[in-house]
Design a protein around this motif. Structure first.
Motif, PDB file in Angstrom:
ATOM      1  N   ARG A 139      41.696  44.316  43.491  1.00  0.00           N
ATOM      2  CA  ARG A 139      42.195  44.046  44.839  1.00  0.00           C
ATOM      3  C   ARG A 139      41.278  43.117  45.642  1.00  0.00           C
ATOM      4  O   ARG A 139      41.713  42.114  46.194  1.00  0.00           O
ATOM      5  N   GLU A 140      39.983  43.435  45.658  1.00  0.00           N
ATOM      6  CA  GLU A 140      39.072  42.647  46.500  1.00  0.00           C
ATOM      7  C   GLU A 140      38.851  41.257  45.935  1.00  0.00           C
ATOM      8  O   GLU A 140      38.804  40.262  46.661  1.00  0.00           O
ATOM      9  N   ARG A 141      38.704  41.205  44.615  1.00  0.00           N
ATOM     10  CA  ARG A 141      38.527  39.904  43.974  1.00  0.00           C
ATOM     11  C   ARG A 141      39.745  39.013  44.246  1.00  0.00           C
ATOM     12  O   ARG A 141      39.638  37.824  44.482  1.00  0.00           O
ATOM     13  N   ALA A 142      40.916  39.641  44.211  1.00  0.00           N
ATOM     14  CA  ALA A 142      42.151  38.888  44.449  1.00  0.00           C
ATOM     15  C   ALA A 142      42.175  38.339  45.876  1.00  0.00           C
ATOM     16  O   ALA A 142      42.617  37.215  46.106  1.00  0.00           O
ATOM     17  N   ALA A 143      41.683  39.116  46.829  1.00  0.00           N
ATOM     18  CA  ALA A 143      41.669  38.650  48.226  1.00  0.00           C
ATOM     19  C   ALA A 143      40.719  37.453  48.362  1.00  0.00           C
ATOM     20  O   ALA A 143      41.020  36.485  49.073  1.00  0.00           O
ATOM     21  N   ARG A 144      39.560  37.511  47.666  1.00  0.00           N
ATOM     22  CA  ARG A 144      38.615  36.370  47.709  1.00  0.00           C
ATOM     23  C   ARG A 144      39.261  35.140  47.078  1.00  0.00           C
ATOM     24  O   ARG A 144      39.104  34.025  47.540  1.00  0.00           O
ATOM     25  N   TRP A 145      39.971  35.377  45.980  1.00  0.00           N
ATOM     26  CA  TRP A 145      40.692  34.282  45.290  1.00  0.00           C
ATOM     27  C   TRP A 145      41.705  33.623  46.238  1.00  0.00           C
ATOM     28  O   TRP A 145      41.727  32.406  46.406  1.00  0.00           O
ATOM     29  N   ASP A 146      42.541  34.452  46.863  1.00  0.00           N
ATOM     30  CA  ASP A 146      43.599  33.923  47.747  1.00  0.00           C
ATOM     31  C   ASP A 146      43.017  33.008  48.822  1.00  0.00           C
ATOM     32  O   ASP A 146      43.602  31.987  49.154  1.00  0.00           O
ATOM     33  N   ALA A 147      41.871  33.422  49.353  1.00  0.00           N
ATOM     34  CA  ALA A 147      41.272  32.648  50.445  1.00  0.00           C
ATOM     35  C   ALA A 147      40.778  31.286  49.970  1.00  0.00           C
ATOM     36  O   ALA A 147      40.550  30.383  50.784  1.00  0.00           O
TER      37      ALA A 147
END
Ligand code: SF4
Ligand code: SF4
Length: 442
Positions: free
Chosen positions: A287-295
């Protein structure tokens, strides 16, 4: 235990957002074509809600309506209530697949070969691309068609064969080094370049042009030679679990923390790539890695404008006498409506020396490509395409630019066969920009 109804398991507030105002109706190509409420965004949302509320069963008619929807997201842009149609649509299509109402043995086979096998194994996909390239290059395809062999195939396979795009080797890994540094001085940014699947097989030249443009703007470019599909094909066609699997593989492949940006040049992919956090919201490990990716995911036009694009200098090569170029820009639906990247491609195109941007009527209207819509809804796709071609012809443009491989393929193929448009160049905006930079240093 039976799997949960995917529309039922959605946050109910998403299903409730629609206030039935109808502002989206004039922007919807399928409502425009039929004037049926059920083929409008409002009508489709109503159907989804009825299913979530157990007042309606998923039926073949519902499946057909979800297939008829282009997923162009024009309704999302028009909606004053901020309805998340993309999420509703993806879950509705996934529910159709889960229910099995549209399932037939040939359909299951085609979906398994494409989505579960080819588009999950990048090396196998490239091997397939190379074989198709040989088949086309050695004249076998022409001979097979002359002999009428495709007519012996089932109708759907015959149509698939007739629409097989021309594969253009070499692919991205042979055109772009895994690490490339800008000439002269320290790089300003370190970025990763996503080379895509369809883009890699059909338009690797656009990936090269994207790398060149990034280098010309001071970016160090990291391009893994083998990359996984982003999963947009899967998410837009009802295979959310496969899309999640591919999102995880992408997150494992790229050193997100070390990068300033992750660059995509395909509107359809970008729209999906920016939503990994949403897709993996229930996965604590990602989840958190994905949020960093999206940004950090940016469409190439968006990134160039964000960092302050360097205008190409047209000092060395003057425009050829008697050949003024005019560019019409056709927006990819998922770039415009999915990512809301509207002005940046135009800003990039205005910088092209010796060419003028001309208006294109209904440039925000789908061209009918819409992923696999050409295959699944050929009649409606052809109507939208004809409408688009008329507008392009009326624009008088000598160049048609668009930022998504599906749209490029749809328009390029049709324009080549249209006497009004056969001479018009069809390309991605970054190709024009890369040409302009190259012309600075012939
Ligand atoms: S996604 Fe496009 S075709 Fe589907 S309902 Fe919205 S506007 Fe209509
Ligand atoms: S514009 Fe939005 S709120 Fe209005 S009917 Fe369409 S989807 Fe519903």
């Amino acid at each position: 235990m039976p799997e949960p109804n995917l529309l039922k398991s959605l946050d109910y507030s998403v299903l409730q957002q629609c206030m039935h105002c109808g502002m989206c109706l004039p922007t919807c190509p399928t409502y425009d074509a039929t004037k049926f409420e059920r083929s409008s965004p409002r009508g489709r949302i109503r159907l989804m809600r009825e299913i979530a509320d157990d007042r309606l069963q998923v039926s073949p008619a519902f499946a057909e309506e979800m297939s008829y929807c282009l997923g162009c997201l024009a309704c999302q842009t028009a909606c004053p209530a901020g309805v998340d149609y993309a999420t509703l649509f993806e879950n509705a299509r996934a529910e159709v697949e889960r229910s099995g109402v549209a399932s037939t043995p040939p359909r299951r086979l085609i979906r398994w070969i494409t989505m579960s096998v080819l588009f999950r194994r990048p090396r196998l996909l490239r091997l397939f691309g190379r074989l198709l390239w040989l088949y086309q290059r050695l004249g076998v395809q022409r001979a097979v068609r002359t002999l009428g062999v495709p007519r012996l195939l089932p109708k759907r396979l015959e149509r698939l064969e007739s629409m097989a795009p021309t594969v253009r080797a070499p692919f991205s890994n042979q055109r772009i080094q895994p690490q490339e540094l800008p000439a002269g001085g320290e790089p300003r940014y370190k970025v990763a370049l996503l080379t895509g699947c369809v883009q890699d097989l059909l338009y690797a030249n656009i990936n090269r042009a994207t790398a060149d443009v990034l280098l010309a703007n001071g970016c160090q470019v990291f391009t893994p030679p083998v990359q996984y599909c982003c999963g947009s094909l899967h998410a837009h066609n009802g295979e959310l679990e496969l899309a999640r699997d591919l999102a995880r593989r992408n997150l494992d492949m790229f050193p997100v923390a070390e990068l300033d940006a992750i660059i995509t040049n395909a509107g359809g992919c970008g729209s999906h790539l920016k939503k990994f956090a949403h897709l993996l919201g229930d996965d604590p490990a990602y989840r958190e890695r994905a949020a960093r990716w999206d940004a950090k995911v940016f469409d190439i036009h968006e990134w160039l404008v964000r960092i302050g694009i360097r205008p190409p200098q047209n000092l060395v090569r003057p425009p050829a006498a008697g050949s003024p170029q005019t560019i019409a820009y056709d927006a990819s639906c998922h770039l415009l409506h999915g990512q809301r990247v509207a002005r940046q491609p135009l800003e990039v195109l205005r910088l092209i020396p010796s060419a003028t941007l001309v208006p294109l009527a209904e440039s925000d209207w789908c061209c009918g490509a819409a992923g696999v819509y050409t295959l699944t809804q050929p009649e409606q796709s052809a109507k939208l395409l004809a409408r688009k071609l008329d507008h392009i012809a009326a624009s008088g443009a000598t160049i048609l630019a668009t930022g998504n491989p599906g749209c490029l393929l749809q328009l390029e193929t049709a324009m080549r066969n249209d006497p009004r448009l056969a001479q018009v160049r069809v390309c991605h905006p970054v190709e024009l920009l890369a040409d302009a930079y190259a012309a600075e240093n012939p």
